[in-house]
Design a protein around this motif. Structure first.
Motif, PDB file in Angstrom:
ATOM      1  N   GLU A  48       0.826  -1.206   0.000  1.00  0.00           N
ATOM      2  CA  GLU A  48       0.000   0.000   0.000  1.00  0.00           C
ATOM      3  C   GLU A  48       0.859   1.255   0.000  1.00  0.00           C
ATOM      4  O   GLU A  48       0.548   2.238  -0.671  1.00  0.00           O
ATOM      5  N   SER A  49       1.949   1.226   0.746  1.00  0.00           N
ATOM      6  CA  SER A  49       2.831   2.398   0.793  1.00  0.00           C
ATOM      7  C   SER A  49       3.482   2.680  -0.549  1.00  0.00           C
ATOM      8  O   SER A  49       3.846   3.813  -0.848  1.00  0.00           O
ATOM      9  N   MET A  50       3.603   1.632  -1.384  1.00  0.00           N
ATOM     10  CA  MET A  50       4.176   1.789  -2.715  1.00  0.00           C
ATOM     11  C   MET A  50       3.122   1.991  -3.794  1.00  0.00           C
ATOM     12  O   MET A  50       3.448   2.155  -4.964  1.00  0.00           O
ATOM     13  N   GLY A  51       1.849   1.976  -3.404  1.00  0.00           N
ATOM     14  CA  GLY A  51       0.786   2.188  -4.360  1.00  0.00           C
ATOM     15  C   GLY A  51       0.551   1.010  -5.289  1.00  0.00           C
ATOM     16  O   GLY A  51       0.012   1.172  -6.382  1.00  0.00           O
ATOM     17  N   ILE A  52       0.930  -0.211  -4.852  1.00  0.00           N
ATOM     18  CA  ILE A  52       0.763  -1.412  -5.682  1.00  0.00           C
ATOM     19  C   ILE A  52      -0.453  -2.188  -5.187  1.00  0.00           C
ATOM     20  O   ILE A  52      -0.477  -2.635  -4.038  1.00  0.00           O
ATOM     21  N   PRO A  53      -1.479  -2.348  -6.024  1.00  0.00           N
ATOM     22  CA  PRO A  53      -2.640  -3.147  -5.600  1.00  0.00           C
ATOM     23  C   PRO A  53      -2.258  -4.611  -5.421  1.00  0.00           C
ATOM     24  O   PRO A  53      -1.383  -5.128  -6.115  1.00  0.00           O
ATOM     25  N   TYR A  54      -2.933  -5.273  -4.485  1.00  0.00           N
ATOM     26  CA  TYR A  54      -2.587  -6.659  -4.140  1.00  0.00           C
ATOM     27  C   TYR A  54      -3.857  -7.463  -3.924  1.00  0.00           C
ATOM     28  O   TYR A  54      -4.951  -6.918  -3.760  1.00  0.00           O
ATOM     29  N   SER A  55      -3.705  -8.765  -3.872  1.00  0.00           N
ATOM     30  CA  SER A  55      -4.856  -9.653  -3.755  1.00  0.00           C
ATOM     31  C   SER A  55      -5.251  -9.891  -2.308  1.00  0.00           C
ATOM     32  O   SER A  55      -4.420  -9.884  -1.404  1.00  0.00           O
ATOM     33  N   GLY A  56      -6.550 -10.105  -2.109  1.00  0.00           N
ATOM     34  CA  GLY A  56      -7.035 -10.533  -0.811  1.00  0.00           C
ATOM     35  C   GLY A  56      -7.396  -9.415   0.144  1.00  0.00           C
ATOM     36  O   GLY A  56      -7.602  -8.264  -0.239  1.00  0.00           O
ATOM     37  N   SER A  57      -7.461  -9.783   1.411  1.00  0.00           N
ATOM     38  CA  SER A  57      -7.879  -8.863   2.466  1.00  0.00           C
ATOM     39  C   SER A  57      -6.836  -7.783   2.718  1.00  0.00           C
ATOM     40  O   SER A  57      -5.663  -7.920   2.366  1.00  0.00           O
ATOM     41  N   GLY A  58      -7.292  -6.709   3.363  1.00  0.00           N
ATOM     42  CA  GLY A  58      -6.415  -5.596   3.661  1.00  0.00           C
ATOM     43  C   GLY A  58      -5.573  -5.801   4.901  1.00  0.00           C
ATOM     44  O   GLY A  58      -5.534  -6.889   5.494  1.00  0.00           O
ATOM     45  N   VAL A  59      -4.902  -4.742   5.311  1.00  0.00           N
ATOM     46  CA  VAL A  59      -3.937  -4.808   6.410  1.00  0.00           C
ATOM     47  C   VAL A  59      -4.612  -5.216   7.721  1.00  0.00           C
ATOM     48  O   VAL A  59      -4.152  -6.122   8.416  1.00  0.00           O
ATOM     49  N   LEU A  60      -5.714  -4.559   8.062  1.00  0.00           N
ATOM     50  CA  LEU A  60      -6.374  -4.819   9.341  1.00  0.00           C
ATOM     51  C   LEU A  60      -6.867  -6.256   9.427  1.00  0.00           C
ATOM     52  O   LEU A  60      -6.590  -6.967  10.396  1.00  0.00           O
ATOM     53  N   SER A  61      -7.600  -6.693   8.426  1.00  0.00           N
ATOM     54  CA  SER A  61      -8.143  -8.057   8.436  1.00  0.00           C
ATOM     55  C   SER A  61      -7.038  -9.100   8.482  1.00  0.00           C
ATOM     56  O   SER A  61      -7.138 -10.099   9.211  1.00  0.00           O
ATOM     57  N   SER A  62      -5.974  -8.875   7.725  1.00  0.00           N
ATOM     58  CA  SER A  62      -4.866  -9.829   7.698  1.00  0.00           C
ATOM     59  C   SER A  62      -4.270  -9.993   9.090  1.00  0.00           C
ATOM     60  O   SER A  62      -3.998 -11.117   9.540  1.00  0.00           O
ATOM     61  N   GLY A  63      -4.074  -8.891   9.785  1.00  0.00           N
ATOM     62  CA  GLY A  63      -3.524  -8.950  11.132  1.00  0.00           C
ATOM     63  C   GLY A  63      -4.468  -9.619  12.117  1.00  0.00           C
ATOM     64  O   GLY A  63      -4.046 -10.421  12.957  1.00  0.00           O
ATOM     65  N   LEU A  64      -5.753  -9.293  12.030  1.00  0.00           N
ATOM     66  CA  LEU A  64      -6.739  -9.876  12.931  1.00  0.00           C
ATOM     67  C   LEU A  64      -6.824 -11.390  12.777  1.00  0.00           C
ATOM     68  O   LEU A  64      -6.815 -12.137  13.761  1.00  0.00           O
ATOM     69  N   CYS A  65      -6.902 -11.849  11.533  1.00  0.00           N
ATOM     70  CA  CYS A  65      -7.077 -13.285  11.299  1.00  0.00           C
ATOM     71  C   CYS A  65      -5.824 -14.080  11.619  1.00  0.00           C
ATOM     72  O   CYS A  65      -5.907 -15.267  11.953  1.00  0.00           O
ATOM     73  N   MET A  66      -4.665 -13.454  11.524  1.00  0.00           N
ATOM     74  CA  MET A  66      -3.418 -14.144  11.827  1.00  0.00           C
ATOM     75  C   MET A  66      -3.295 -14.413  13.329  1.00  0.00           C
ATOM     76  O   MET A  66      -2.686 -15.404  13.740  1.00  0.00           O
ATOM     77  N   ASP A  67      -3.889 -13.561  14.134  1.00  0.00           N
ATOM     78  CA  ASP A  67      -3.803 -13.675  15.595  1.00  0.00           C
ATOM     79  C   ASP A  67      -4.992 -14.506  16.083  1.00  0.00           C
ATOM     80  O   ASP A  67      -6.115 -14.014  16.202  1.00  0.00           O
ATOM     81  N   LYS A  68      -4.760 -15.785  16.378  1.00  0.00           N
ATOM     82  CA  LYS A  68      -5.858 -16.682  16.752  1.00  0.00           C
ATOM     83  C   LYS A  68      -6.571 -16.198  18.004  1.00  0.00           C
ATOM     84  O   LYS A  68      -7.810 -16.230  18.089  1.00  0.00           O
ATOM     85  N   ASN A  69      -5.830 -15.778  19.011  1.00  0.00           N
ATOM     86  CA  ASN A  69      -6.435 -15.328  20.251  1.00  0.00           C
ATOM     87  C   ASN A  69      -7.340 -14.125  20.014  1.00  0.00           C
ATOM     88  O   ASN A  69      -8.495 -14.097  20.466  1.00  0.00           O
ATOM     89  N   LEU A  70      -6.845 -13.134  19.290  1.00  0.00           N
ATOM     90  CA  LEU A  70      -7.632 -11.931  19.050  1.00  0.00           C
ATOM     91  C   LEU A  70      -8.846 -12.220  18.179  1.00  0.00           C
ATOM     92  O   LEU A  70      -9.957 -11.743  18.465  1.00  0.00           O
ATOM     93  N   SER A  71      -8.670 -12.997  17.124  1.00  0.00           N
ATOM     94  CA  SER A  71      -9.802 -13.285  16.240  1.00  0.00           C
ATOM     95  C   SER A  71     -10.878 -14.083  16.971  1.00  0.00           C
ATOM     96  O   SER A  71     -12.082 -13.836  16.792  1.00  0.00           O
ATOM     97  N   LYS A  72     -10.486 -15.028  17.814  1.00  0.00           N
ATOM     98  CA  LYS A  72     -11.468 -15.801  18.577  1.00  0.00           C
ATOM     99  C   LYS A  72     -12.218 -14.899  19.567  1.00  0.00           C
ATOM    100  O   LYS A  72     -13.434 -15.065  19.779  1.00  0.00           O
ATOM    101  N   ARG A  73     -11.528 -13.951  20.152  1.00  0.00           N
ATOM    102  CA  ARG A  73     -12.187 -13.004  21.054  1.00  0.00           C
ATOM    103  C   ARG A  73     -13.260 -12.198  20.315  1.00  0.00           C
ATOM    104  O   ARG A  73     -14.377 -11.997  20.818  1.00  0.00           O
ATOM    105  N   LEU A  74     -12.919 -11.732  19.127  1.00  0.00           N
ATOM    106  CA  LEU A  74     -13.863 -10.937  18.346  1.00  0.00           C
ATOM    107  C   LEU A  74     -15.049 -11.787  17.894  1.00  0.00           C
ATOM    108  O   LEU A  74     -16.199 -11.347  17.944  1.00  0.00           O
TER     109      LEU A  74
END
Length: 331
Positions: free
Chosen positions: A75-101
């Motif tokens: 995103e900082s380089m202005g290059i579009p990419y596939s899939g979810s954004g920064v926030l979702s990627s971080g949330l889903c990677m953290d099992k404890n946090l995602s399960k809490r939500l």
């Protein structure tokens, strides 16, 4: 369009990422795209290797790939990419946090304990709250790397130490006995649900996931009531965790109730992977699936770019954003 297939990475899932990337390259339509394979071997590789591409098709798994780090850099380089954004990627990677939500939003998920290293080790707490057996997992890991089932207190410490080889924190998760299923979502719509049965081990471990013949994965017939509960759990998880474009929601079914295990924002795309099998069951070829991911991702990145402009926002776009990513895709 110059498509850079970003693969490899520095996580414990590097080899799976390379398999995903190579499979993507085989199936991308060379009549539509100029395809460039980009193997990331260190965090410093990204900036130099992605120069000149029009779109980053992410085949990365694990840390520095699935956790939002690469997404933020692109995103900082202005290059579009596939899939979810920064926030979702971080949330889903953290099992404890995602399960809490998920639990806070009423989505069923197996009970768990979160330990930030061996200093939190408490076998008695596991026995009292969860009972045995349990699963011990690296908090931020995937592909079942470092994940072990534990049948009794005697094996707990060794399993925790093994998980801590791959992360600094662990999740001790209640064992749910039942039918394992996986729900692939594309553009806010649920693809056919697959049932999973491991052929070579007692659970769906690394070998079952990636070795030929390691598991049987077929479209599963569900009753109308059960299908409604599964659909709601999958789409609610996708919404709560801010997913976009595509994702895979893994669940265990017990007595008709779906328990969400985790949400994968960059699920595997190897020959043995579940998302392509689910898409195929819906009549979508591997190449067609990649086309759709690219199309939806470009739409998502453009929508986000327009939303974050300091002025000139359209009321219609604002309403779409409030309704969630499904509205952005027009479904």
């Amino acid at each position: 369009m110059r498509i850079g297939v970003i693969m490899g990475g520095i996580s414990s899932e590097r080899e799976i990422s390379l398999m995903t990337g190579r499979e993507m390259m085989v199936h991308l339509d060379r009549g539509k795209y100029e395809v460039i394979g980009i193997d990331i071997e260190s965090p410093g590789d990204l900036i130099g290797k992605v120069k000149g591409i029009d779109f980053a098709l992410l085949a990365l798994h694990g840390k520095y790939g699935e956790d939002g780090t690469v997404q933020a850099a692109l995103e900082s380089m202005g290059i579009p990419y596939s899939g979810s954004g920064v926030l979702s990627s971080g949330l889903c990677m953290d099992k404890n946090l995602s399960k809490r939500l998920l639990r806070a939003e009423g989505v069923s998920t197996p009970d768990w304990l979160y330990w930030n290293g061996m200093k939190d080790y408490d076998a008695e707490a596991v026995k009292e709250r969860l009972g045995f057996p349990v699963f011990v997992k690296p908090n931020e890991g995937g592909s079942s790397v470092g994940t072990l089932p534990v049948a009794s207190e005697e094996g707990l410490k060794e399993a925790v130490m093994e998980a801590l080889r791959y992360d600094t924190s662990v999740v001790i998760e209640q064992y749910i006995e039942g039918q394992e299923i996986t729900c692939s979502i594309l553009g806010g719509e649920l693809l056919p649900v697959l049932g999973i049965r491991s052929n070579r081990s007692a659970w769906f471990d690394y070998k079952a996931k990636y070795e030929t013949g390691g598991a049987e994965e077929d479209v599963i017939a569900l009753s109308a009531d059960t299908e409604a509960r599964v659909t709601a759990a999958a789409l609610d998880s996708y919404r709560v965790l801010k997913c976009g474009v595509y994702a895979r929601v893994d669940m265990m079914m017990r007595e008709g109730i779906p328990y969400v295990l985790e949400v994968n924002t960059l699920p595997g795309m190897t020959r043995a992977s579940l998302l392509p099998k689910s898409a195929q069951a819906a009549g979508i070829s591997f190449g067609g699936l990649l086309d759709r991911i690219i199309e939806l991702s470009l739409h998502e990145r453009e929508a986000n770019r327009r939303w974050h402009r300091p002025s000139g926002r359209s009321p219609e776009l604002g309403r779409e954003r409030e309704e969630g990513s499904v509205a952005v895709y027009g479904h």
